[in-house]
Design an enzyme around this catalytic site. Structure first.
Site, mmCIF file in Angstrom:
data_model
loop_
_atom_site.group_PDB
_atom_site.id
_atom_site.type_symbol
_atom_site.label_atom_id
_atom_site.label_comp_id
_atom_site.label_asym_id
_atom_site.label_seq_id
_atom_site.Cartn_x
_atom_site.Cartn_y
_atom_site.Cartn_z
ATOM 1 N N HIS A 71 -4.126 0.241 6.853
ATOM 2 C CA HIS A 71 -3.068 1.477 7.146
ATOM 3 C C HIS A 71 -2.536 0.449 8.098
ATOM 4 C CE1 HIS A 71 -5.019 2.833 2.231
ATOM 5 N NE2 HIS A 71 -4.094 2.090 2.356
ATOM 6 N N ASP A 129 0.244 -0.840 -0.478
ATOM 7 C CA ASP A 129 -0.181 0.108 -0.121
ATOM 8 C C ASP A 129 0.944 1.059 0.147
ATOM 9 O OD1 ASP A 129 -1.445 -2.107 1.295
ATOM 10 O OD2 ASP A 129 -2.818 -1.043 1.067
ATOM 11 N N HIS A 144 -11.454 -2.800 6.887
ATOM 12 C CA HIS A 144 -12.063 -3.323 6.126
ATOM 13 C C HIS A 144 -11.840 -4.504 6.794
ATOM 14 C CE1 HIS A 144 -10.615 -1.116 2.416
ATOM 15 N NE2 HIS A 144 -9.155 -0.239 3.370
ATOM 16 N N ASN A 156 -6.516 -3.647 -4.741
ATOM 17 C CA ASN A 156 -8.212 -3.212 -5.111
ATOM 18 C C ASN A 156 -7.502 -1.633 -6.312
ATOM 19 O OD1 ASN A 156 -6.804 -2.373 -2.133
ATOM 20 N ND2 ASN A 156 -9.072 -0.800 -2.679
HETATM 21 FE FE LIG Z 1 -6.187 -2.219 -0.438
#
Ligand SMILES: [Fe+2]
Length: 465
Positions: free
Chosen positions: A357, A168, A328, A233
């Site tokens: 994150h 990320d 998430h 994603n």
């Molecule tokens: Fe992601």
């Protein structure tokens, strides 16, 4: 006496602090270090200028190009013309030192809404010498750019090798801190990247120039050591509102992987062997139900793992299966249900995920007893299970995920809401040293660390704290 009293008081304070950190209520640690959740907008495009010169090659990056590490894929972009679309390379040492060869590249390009990419070149080189430094040069004349990399040692059970781990990343000032911190760590030889690369899709119309700036950003590492790619994603770029209907279009044009060498039918899931590790990459955003191509491939793939050759079995995927962050939460659950029993049977050593994150490391736990009617729905300690690492803490435009569930569940060994990277230093067939480094510390400091014991050769419970 005065001295003794103050020493005793210091010791008591240290003891109190230590006990506060490890906590009394459960086994896991929620670090008291919480990064401020201020905004982290992307650095301006001007912060990632192209190299000087007409049509100068840019966005240079490499990845493994075959099954066992003698191959490399070298990729670059030329903005205006198709040439140069070849890459000279030569060994910097060994019996073929300075013997120059040239590899041709395949060219791809794509359109995305109102954006047209440059010419994206991918040159696959195979049959390199193991454990050898190579130079390669892209561009000609004043635009020529020289890079180098080292091939891994021959695959084998006791080959030491150190992987970097990141996820990320994005392209903010925090992303830059993470990447600079990683580059300043001299030990890591190959990056295991857990998905979500550029975050171009967070800009209007998925501004694909942000894919270009990201390619320039990571070049300082990715041109010199392989980055092993996983799709997240933010690689989907599926945007029907602007008539973009092909999932993963920018990602799959730009980041090639050697999927065919592991009999995969898609670049989104594949495997490689490198040094003493067998690395399996999965796609959280492709079908994985029974009978799907990914399901069928993974089932076959796990039968091919040979621990006598590669003792360490590592899985990369994007959406974590065990995540105690409110961000998430449970998004990886259906994939866990599909594959967790296979991972336990195969004694996977470690699963690396991103997406959230923040940083989190699990205990060795499994939850495969649950069959809807038996009520056994709580994860249990399981020494055949992997350790799950969530390392979506590269520092992207979306900021920190600083809301953990409370209380900390028993499966969670350590969690912290700040940015960083990790390394996995494999020593031999039984031992590997894992460390996580938050950006604010020097590389000598590990904010979380653990001696990992191999599940096949030494399935002993690790000392978590
Ligand atoms: Fe992601």
């Amino acid at each position: 006496m005065q001295f003794n009293m103050s020493t005793a008081s210091c010791l008591l304070t240290v003891l109190f602090l230590l006990l506060s950190v490890v906590g009394f209520c459960h086994g896991g640690v929620t670090s008291s270090y919480v990064r401020k959740a201020e905004g982290s907008s992307d650095l301006p495009k001007e912060a990632f200028p192209p190299p000087p010169g007409f049509n100068a090659p840019e966005q240079v990056h490499i990845t493994q190009g075959d099954r066992g590490g003698r191959g490399v894929i070298i990729s670059w972009v030329t903005p205006l013309m198709r040439h140069p679309n070849f890459v000279p390379y030569w060994a910097a040492e060994g019996k073929l030192k300075n013997y120059k060869l040239t590899a041709p590249a395949k060219i791809t390009s794509y359109r995305y809404f109102n954006y047209t990419s440059g010419y994206i070149h991918h040159a696959t080189i195979k049959r390199l010498e193991y454990d050898t430094k190579y130079f390669y040069e892209i561009g000609i004349g004043v635009c020529a750019r020289l890079f180098h990399f080292r091939t891994p040692p021959k695959v084998g059970p006791d080959v030491p090798y150190t992987f970097g781990i990141m996820g990320d990343l994005g392209q903010t000032i925090n992303s830059n801190e993470t990447l600079e911190h990683y580059i300043s760590n001299p030990t890591a030889q190959t990056m295991l990247f857990a998905g979500d690369l550029s975050y171009a899709d967070d800009h209007p119309y998925h501004d694909n120039e942000r894919w270009d700036t990201w390619g320039r950003f990571i070049e300082k590492s990715a041109a010199y050591q392989p980055w092993i790619w996983t799709a997240g994603n933010h690689e989907l770029d599926f945007a029907p509102e602007i008539q973009e209907y092909v999932p993963f279009k920018p990602y799959m044009n730009r980041y090639h992987v050697p999927y065919r060498s592991s009999q995969s039918t898609s670049p989104l899931w594949y495997s490689i062997k490198r040094a003493s590790a067998h690395i399996i990459v999965l796609s959280s955003y492709s079908a994985y139900g029974k009978y799907t191509p990914q399901y069928t491939w993974l089932k076959q793939e796990l039968t091919k793992v040979n621990r006598a050759e590669t003792p360490w079995l590592i899985v990369l995927l994007h959406s974590p299966w065990y995540n105690s962050n409110n961000y998430h939460f449970m998004e990886g659950e259906s994939m866990r249900v599909a594959f967790e029993s296979w991972f336990v049977e195969s004694k996977v050593d470690i699963v690396l995920a991103g997406h959230v994150h923040a940083y989190e490391r699990s205990e060795r736990i499994s939850n495969v007893r649950y069959n809807i009617t038996d009520g056994l729905s709580t994860p249990i300690k399981d020494q055949s299970a992997p350790i799950y690492i969530t390392i979506g803490d590269g520092g992207n435009i979306e900021g920190i995920a600083n809301s953990f569930t409370d209380p900390q569940p028993s499966y969670s060994a350590f969690r912290e809401a700040s940015f960083g990277h990790a390394t996995l230093a494999i020593k031999n067939r039984t031992h590997a040293h894992y460390t996580w480094h938050r950006n604010q510390d020097s590389n000598a400091v590990a904010a979380d660390s653990l001696w990992l014991y191999n599940r096949h050769y030494y399935p002993v419970e690790e000392l978590s704290h």
